[in-house]
Design a protein around this motif. Structure first.
Motif, mmCIF file in Angstrom:
data_model
loop_
_atom_site.group_PDB
_atom_site.id
_atom_site.type_symbol
_atom_site.label_atom_id
_atom_site.label_comp_id
_atom_site.label_asym_id
_atom_site.label_seq_id
_atom_site.Cartn_x
_atom_site.Cartn_y
_atom_site.Cartn_z
ATOM 1 N N ALA A 288 -29.110 -1.496 -2.565
ATOM 2 C CA ALA A 288 -28.778 -0.374 -3.809
ATOM 3 C C ALA A 288 -27.181 -0.531 -3.884
ATOM 4 O O ALA A 288 -26.571 -0.967 -3.147
ATOM 5 N N GLU A 289 -26.356 0.500 -4.419
ATOM 6 C CA GLU A 289 -25.531 0.447 -5.034
ATOM 7 C C GLU A 289 -24.332 0.656 -4.256
ATOM 8 O O GLU A 289 -24.744 1.654 -3.255
ATOM 9 N N THR A 290 -23.290 -0.068 -3.359
ATOM 10 C CA THR A 290 -22.148 0.687 -2.296
ATOM 11 C C THR A 290 -21.381 1.231 -2.365
ATOM 12 O O THR A 290 -22.026 2.174 -3.827
ATOM 13 N N TYR A 291 -21.063 2.005 -1.469
ATOM 14 C CA TYR A 291 -19.857 3.489 -2.035
ATOM 15 C C TYR A 291 -18.993 3.080 -2.745
ATOM 16 O O TYR A 291 -18.668 4.481 -2.963
ATOM 17 N N GLY A 292 -18.051 2.091 -3.965
ATOM 18 C CA GLY A 292 -17.144 1.459 -3.840
ATOM 19 C C GLY A 292 -15.926 2.118 -3.766
ATOM 20 O O GLY A 292 -14.821 2.488 -4.100
ATOM 21 N N PHE A 293 -15.012 2.084 -2.881
ATOM 22 C CA PHE A 293 -13.692 2.290 -2.079
ATOM 23 C C PHE A 293 -13.051 0.929 -1.014
ATOM 24 O O PHE A 293 -14.083 1.021 0.177
ATOM 25 N N CYS A 294 -12.805 -0.226 -1.019
ATOM 26 C CA CYS A 294 -12.894 -0.860 -0.746
ATOM 27 C C CYS A 294 -11.116 -1.244 -1.185
ATOM 28 O O CYS A 294 -10.795 -2.182 -1.716
ATOM 29 N N ALA A 295 -9.244 -0.733 -0.597
ATOM 30 C CA ALA A 295 -8.230 -0.975 -0.563
ATOM 31 C C ALA A 295 -7.122 -1.391 0.944
ATOM 32 O O ALA A 295 -8.140 -1.523 2.022
ATOM 33 N N LEU A 296 -6.398 -1.630 0.481
ATOM 34 C CA LEU A 296 -5.953 -1.703 1.397
ATOM 35 C C LEU A 296 -4.963 -1.011 1.630
ATOM 36 O O LEU A 296 -3.326 -0.634 0.782
ATOM 37 N N HIS A 297 -4.751 -0.766 2.598
ATOM 38 C CA HIS A 297 -3.144 0.350 3.444
ATOM 39 C C HIS A 297 -2.303 -0.565 3.916
ATOM 40 O O HIS A 297 -2.598 -1.465 5.157
ATOM 41 N N GLU A 298 -1.007 -0.088 4.130
ATOM 42 C CA GLU A 298 -0.305 -0.310 4.884
ATOM 43 C C GLU A 298 0.770 0.879 5.509
ATOM 44 O O GLU A 298 1.825 1.635 5.001
ATOM 45 N N LYS A 299 1.115 0.421 7.056
ATOM 46 C CA LYS A 299 1.818 1.553 7.384
ATOM 47 C C LYS A 299 3.651 0.912 6.808
ATOM 48 O O LYS A 299 4.115 0.085 7.932
ATOM 49 N N VAL A 300 4.089 2.319 6.767
ATOM 50 C CA VAL A 300 5.964 1.534 6.007
ATOM 51 C C VAL A 300 6.845 2.728 7.024
ATOM 52 O O VAL A 300 6.379 3.998 6.846
ATOM 53 N N MET A 301 7.326 2.221 7.649
ATOM 54 C CA MET A 301 8.579 2.651 9.036
ATOM 55 C C MET A 301 9.633 3.170 8.288
ATOM 56 O O MET A 301 10.180 2.604 7.105
ATOM 57 N N LEU A 302 10.107 4.748 8.908
ATOM 58 C CA LEU A 302 11.276 4.363 7.740
ATOM 59 C C LEU A 302 11.759 5.195 9.419
ATOM 60 O O LEU A 302 12.209 5.351 9.574
#
Length: 363
Positions: A288-302
């Motif tokens: 069946a269809e998948t969830y539909g969310f496939c992203a990359l995140h990055e931790k940026v230090m301040l």
């Protein structure tokens, strides 16, 4: 491979994460100052400047997309220590404001916890007040540590509670079913894949089914490592602020020379969708269809020691569309409402695939 992946992504996003000039007008800054002063002077409960700035940073992080967040420096060490823990509450969840949603419980967990149910609190702490990085940290800890979690049913919103224990993610399972079918179940990408399992995969000669139902890990880089181990050399398309890029993966290719049936459903998400995409290049997506969310995140230090977790882009599906509220669609639909992993179900999948192959040959 993971280090190479992280290096390539860091180079790709360096301009996106640190733009040369902020695109903010004088009017916008004036509006921010007005709102800041208004809240500081008139809000019914006294708020310190630090509290208001923290709220502003949380809002900026949340505005970049789902599963983002601001981590104050005072909580950074605690959050990073939790990230390194190998023990989890047995749930894959997501959060984009408000309560968290259950994508999938780990295989074999209490069936009352269903995909789509809402997670309300963890050990007495409201999920509503946490961002996604904070929630992930709260869901990790010492082995067998028991935590009370509050949920709401997805349809009736009826509240219920469960006591859940921290545990290792479920390990992959490989087995032969008769002489014509082999099944590899990967419910959790975080689990180690031992040498014994690799040796079994390397010598298996039957038709392979890769079951990714319930696989919703947020570690997309780990998914690429496993893709290389299973399928060998390849790449996936990714869209970020600087345009489209090819994200490579490579490895032993233990089953790269065989056609694979990749089983997916609405509990296949994030890293699971990355692995499904890689497998579909040499096989069939079924289910069946998948969830539909496939992203990359990055931790940026301040500069002040705080951190922002920001969304940097989305993987693209086979038609070149962002996997953002856009499920992967199977080549062949199957009834996967029963999430059991029984031999007769897998044999039925194989029979359907063999029938399809015969029809294709006849044409």
């Amino acid at each position: 491979m993971k280090n190479l992946f992280l290096l390539s992504m860091s180079m790709y996003f360096c301009l996106a994460a640190f733009p040369a000039e902020p695109v903010i007008t004088g009017d916008n800054w004036e509006l921010f100052r007005d709102v800041y002063s208004l809240v500081l002077d008139t809000y019914v409960e006294p708020k310190s400047p630090d509290q208001l700035l923290t709220g502003a940073l949380e809002g900026l992080a949340a505005a970049t997309g789902p599963e983002c967040g601001y981590i104050p420096g005072s909580r950074l060490a605690e959050t990073e220590a939790a990230e390194k823990s190998g023990f989890y509450l047995p749930l894959y969840i997501t959060k984009n404001g408000g309560f968290a949603g259950v994508i999938a419980p780990f295989a074999g967990e209490d069936p009352e916890i269903e995909p789509g149910d809402l997670l309300r609190f963890v050990n007495g702490r409201s999920v509503f007040d946490m961002n996604f990085p904070q929630l992930v940290a709260a869901m990790k800890g010492a082995e067998s540590h028991e935590v009370t979690c509050g949920f709401m049913k997805k349809d009736s919103f009826k509240p219920y509670e469960k006591k859940l224990s921290m545990k290792k993610p479920a390990a992959p399972v490989f087995r032969n079913i008769g002489e014509k079918c082999s099944v590899l179940e990967i419910p959790c990408l975080e689990a180690d894949i031992g040498q014994g399992l690799k040796e079994k995969l390397a010598v298996a000669r039957s038709r392979m089914i890769l079951d990714l139902r319930g696989c919703a890990s947020a570690d997309e880089s780990r998914a690429l490592v496993i893709a290389g181990m299973l399928f060998g050399k390849g790449s996936l398309k990714f869209a970020g602020k600087n345009g489209t890029a090819d994200i490579p993966f490579s490895g032993e290719g233990l089953i790269g020379n065989r056609k694979v049936v990749v089983l997916v459903d609405g509990t296949t998400a994030r890293g699971g969708e990355v692995l499904a995409l890689a497998g579909s290049k040499n096989g069939t997506l079924a289910g069946a269809e998948t969830y539909g969310f496939c992203a990359l995140h990055e931790k940026v230090m301040l500069k002040n020691g705080d951190a922002l977790v920001v969304l940097t882009g989305y993987f693209l599906d086979r038609e070149g569309r962002e996997i953002k509220d856009n499920p992967l669609k199977p080549d062949r639909a199957l009834d996967v409402s029963d999430r059991g992993r029984k031999d007769d179900f897998y044999l039925k999948v194989l029979a359907e695939e063999s029938k399809k192959d015969k029809n294709d040959t006849a044409r």
